[in-house]
Design an enzyme around this catalytic site. Structure first.
Site, PDB file in Angstrom:
ATOM      1  N   ASP A   1       0.592  -2.572   4.446  1.00  0.00           N
ATOM      2  CA  ASP A   1       1.105  -2.680   3.080  1.00  0.00           C
ATOM      3  C   ASP A   1       2.364  -1.835   2.895  1.00  0.00           C
ATOM      4  OD1 ASP A   1      -0.315  -4.606   1.673  1.00  0.00           O
ATOM      5  OD2 ASP A   1      -1.981  -3.259   1.237  1.00  0.00           O
TER       6      ASP A   1
ATOM      7  N   GLU B   1       0.472   3.825   0.897  1.00  0.00           N
ATOM      8  CA  GLU B   1       0.836   2.455   1.259  1.00  0.00           C
ATOM      9  C   GLU B   1       1.834   1.831   0.288  1.00  0.00           C
ATOM     10  OE1 GLU B   1      -2.740   0.072   1.314  1.00  0.00           O
ATOM     11  OE2 GLU B   1      -3.612   1.180  -0.353  1.00  0.00           O
TER      12      GLU B   1
ATOM     13  N   HIS C   1      -5.441 -10.125   6.697  1.00  0.00           N
ATOM     14  CA  HIS C   1      -6.706  -9.404   6.851  1.00  0.00           C
ATOM     15  C   HIS C   1      -7.659 -10.119   7.809  1.00  0.00           C
ATOM     16  CE1 HIS C   1      -5.390  -7.121   3.267  1.00  0.00           C
ATOM     17  NE2 HIS C   1      -6.076  -6.172   3.852  1.00  0.00           N
TER      18      HIS C   1
ATOM     19  N   CYS D   1      -4.265   4.470   9.295  1.00  0.00           N
ATOM     20  CA  CYS D   1      -5.376   3.522   9.458  1.00  0.00           C
ATOM     21  C   CYS D   1      -4.866   2.092   9.515  1.00  0.00           C
ATOM     22  CB  CYS D   1      -6.418   3.687   8.356  1.00  0.00           C
ATOM     23  SG  CYS D   1      -5.802   3.326   6.694  1.00  0.00           S
TER      24      CYS D   1
END
Length: 551
Positions: free
Chosen positions: A454, A430, A188, A501
């Site tokens: 993910d 995900e 992240h 996304c």
């Protein structure tokens, strides 16, 4: 010449001084029978420094954004010397015989709670202001540099690793690039670097030495190389690449205002991923047509306690209003795994990626979930807000989320608070379970958005945080792409749209495959919008194939 080789995770070439992150202990100790005179002197010095900092910020903001924006810091400076606030701190100091930082924190919370309990919306908003002022005073008392970087000029920030909770609180104006010993391309923190448009390199290992701090470095976020004292040939190549980077940037400027459409008329919505209201400026500057992912968890990561309904509402409202009627998809709290927040007091897990995270936390802690949903629905009155739930695996989870939304809408209606009852509801695809259940799930929501990072992790059994896995973590794997096709078919068969996304959405080589699959929306970092639009406008959708789905 010293050359260090890592993995480039955010493109761009920059040069500047290396600066190793200086971490200081932020633990607030109460203390016992403290010297009142000494603590008072520390407090007075911290207040004086805070006022100087705020006056400087106000002046800088006035020059860049005008008087109205500067008023925020002027108001904060007034709070530092507010008679009632100061008296409250003094009372805690004298009664508890504690440290100055403990007294400030205690008084700050008392005042913040008092403001939050008021009926007037303006006064409620001051709750966040007093918490901000208290944090500034505490940081000054503990010697913590605001933004983590004690430098007058922008630097290449080096560290062993940078968890999201640290990254989100850094002063981005002082960062030219990130360089870390550990980390991975799909962490992240790497995603945040790409969102901010900052070059980043991870996995440099022991080659990145603290003793290099202060030396001039040249870094290439594409190749993953950092050079100290480069030879003339390397320096010429670096400068040439920097010039080409600038030329490409100027070329892409011509894409602003153009439609996101293929040569044969296939429209694809090109949206942006953001982590805070501060990122909206980059969305607008790069002509993003909406926000496909607002990672609301970074409001929690940047806070020392649960953000209040009012704090969240103001953040969501700011983004919704700034986007002026364009869709803003806000993902509900998604912490856990590598995004840990101390005050949640989550149990330590052997495998946090498969543990209590995201929607599981929200459904287990209904009051936390309710607070966020109230803020989201209130913000829906100020723009085209959509709500998205992460880490969905089952139909019952979506039904529980919708029940929570209905309960919040009833509360707001009873209280006479405006909101949009037709706010779109979506979920993230995900997990393999959400792919297998996509047909049933699509009947309950308005849209899907695929989190490819993910999804790749769970389909391929590869930890996205592990840099050593290399080629095994492959978002181009046919299994991942087939899952994407299955989810798309389920969405379209049930009359809803689907987007991506995850980081894969910005992969220009994958664009023809996305068009063949039928993806309706791609949400990328703001800096990726114009390159993606440029590539899209050169494609012919009718000629795109599904070849990459084959083995």
């Amino acid at each position: 010449m010293i050359m260090m080789q890592g993995k480039g995770v955010s493109q761009g070439v920059v040069s500047g001084k290396l600066y190793f992150l200086q971490r200081k202990d932020a633990t607030i100790v109460k203390g016992e029978n403290c010297d009142l005179g000494a603590e008072q002197a520390r407090l007075d010095a911290a207040k004086e420094t805070a006022i100087e900092q705020l006056e400087a910020l106000a002046e800088k903001t006035r020059e860049e954004s005008g008087d109205e924006a500067a008023m925020l810091f002027e108001t904060h400076a007034m709070f530092v010397d507010d008679e009632d606030f100061v008296e409250c701190i003094q009372n805690v100091l004298e009664e508890e015989q504690c440290t100055a930082e403990y007294a400030v924190q205690t008084a700050g919370r008392q005042f913040a709670d008092m403001f939050a309990a008021m009926d007037d919306a303006y006064m409620q908003a001051r709750s966040a202001d007093i918490l901000d002022v208290s944090k500034r005073l505490v940081n000054n008392l503990l010697g913590i540099v605001e933004g983590g970087i004690d430098s007058d000029e922008p630097v290449i920030l080096a560290a062993d690793d940078l968890p999201p909770s640290e990254t989100v609180q850094l002063d981005k104006s002082k960062i030219l690039g990130f360089a870390t010993q550990g980390g991975s391309a799909s962490s992240h923190t790497a995603i945040l670097a790409r969102t901010m448009g900052i070059p980043a390199i991870c996995g440099l290992g022991d080659a990145l030495k603290p003793e290099y701090s202060g030396r001039l470095a040249y870094m290439d976020g594409e190749t993953g190389a950092i050079y100290l004292d480069p030879d003339e040939l390397t320096l010429l190549a670096f400068r040439d690449k920097s010039e080409k980077q600038q030329q490409m940037k100027e070329l892409l400027e011509t894409m602003k205002g153009q439609e996101d459409v293929t040569l044969d008329g296939k429209h694809v919505n090109v949206y942006c991923n953001i982590g805070s209201p501060d990122d909206v400026g980059a969305v607008l500057a790069n002509d993003g047509q909406g926000i496909g992912l607002f990672r609301s968890e970074f409001l929690y990561l940047a806070s020392e306690d649960y953000p209040t309904e009012e704090e969240q509402f103001l953040a969501y409202k700011e983004v919704a209003a700034a986007m002026n009627g364009k869709r803003v998809i806000i993902r509900t709290l998604d912490i856990g795994a590598d995004k840990q927040v101390d005050y949640f007091n989550l149990n330590k897990e052997e495998n946090p990626a498969l543990g209590t995270r995201a929607i599981r936390i929200c459904l287990n802690r209904p009051e936390v979930f309710r607070t966020q949903l109230r803020a989201l629905y209130r913000a829906s009155a100020y723009g085209k807000v959509a709500i998205m739930f992460p880490m969905i695996t089952s139909v019952w989870e979506v039904k529980e989320c919708r029940r929570a939304c209905q309960a919040v809408m009833k509360e707001l209606t009873d209280e006479g608070i405006p909101f949009n009852p037709d706010t779109e509801i979506g979920i993230m695809i995900e997990t393999p379970a959400s792919v297998f259940m996509a047909d049933e799930l699509a009947k309950l929501v308005d849209f899907f958005s695929v989190g490819t990072n993910d999804l790749t992790q769970y389909i391929l059994a590869c930890d996205r945080q592990c840099n050593d896995l290399g080629k095994f973590f492959d978002p181009h794997h046919p299994a991942v792409l087939r899952a994407l096709k299955a989810a798309t078919d389920a969405a379209h068969n049930n009359g809803i749209w689907i987007g991506i996304c995850g980081e894969l959405g910005a992969d220009l080589d994958m664009l023809p495959t996305f068009l063949a699959i039928g993806i309706d929306e791609l949400s990328v970092t703001p800096k990726a919008v114009l390159p993606l639009r440029n590539a899209l406008r050169k494609c012919i959708a009718a000629t795109c194939t599904l070849d990459l789905l084959e083995c």
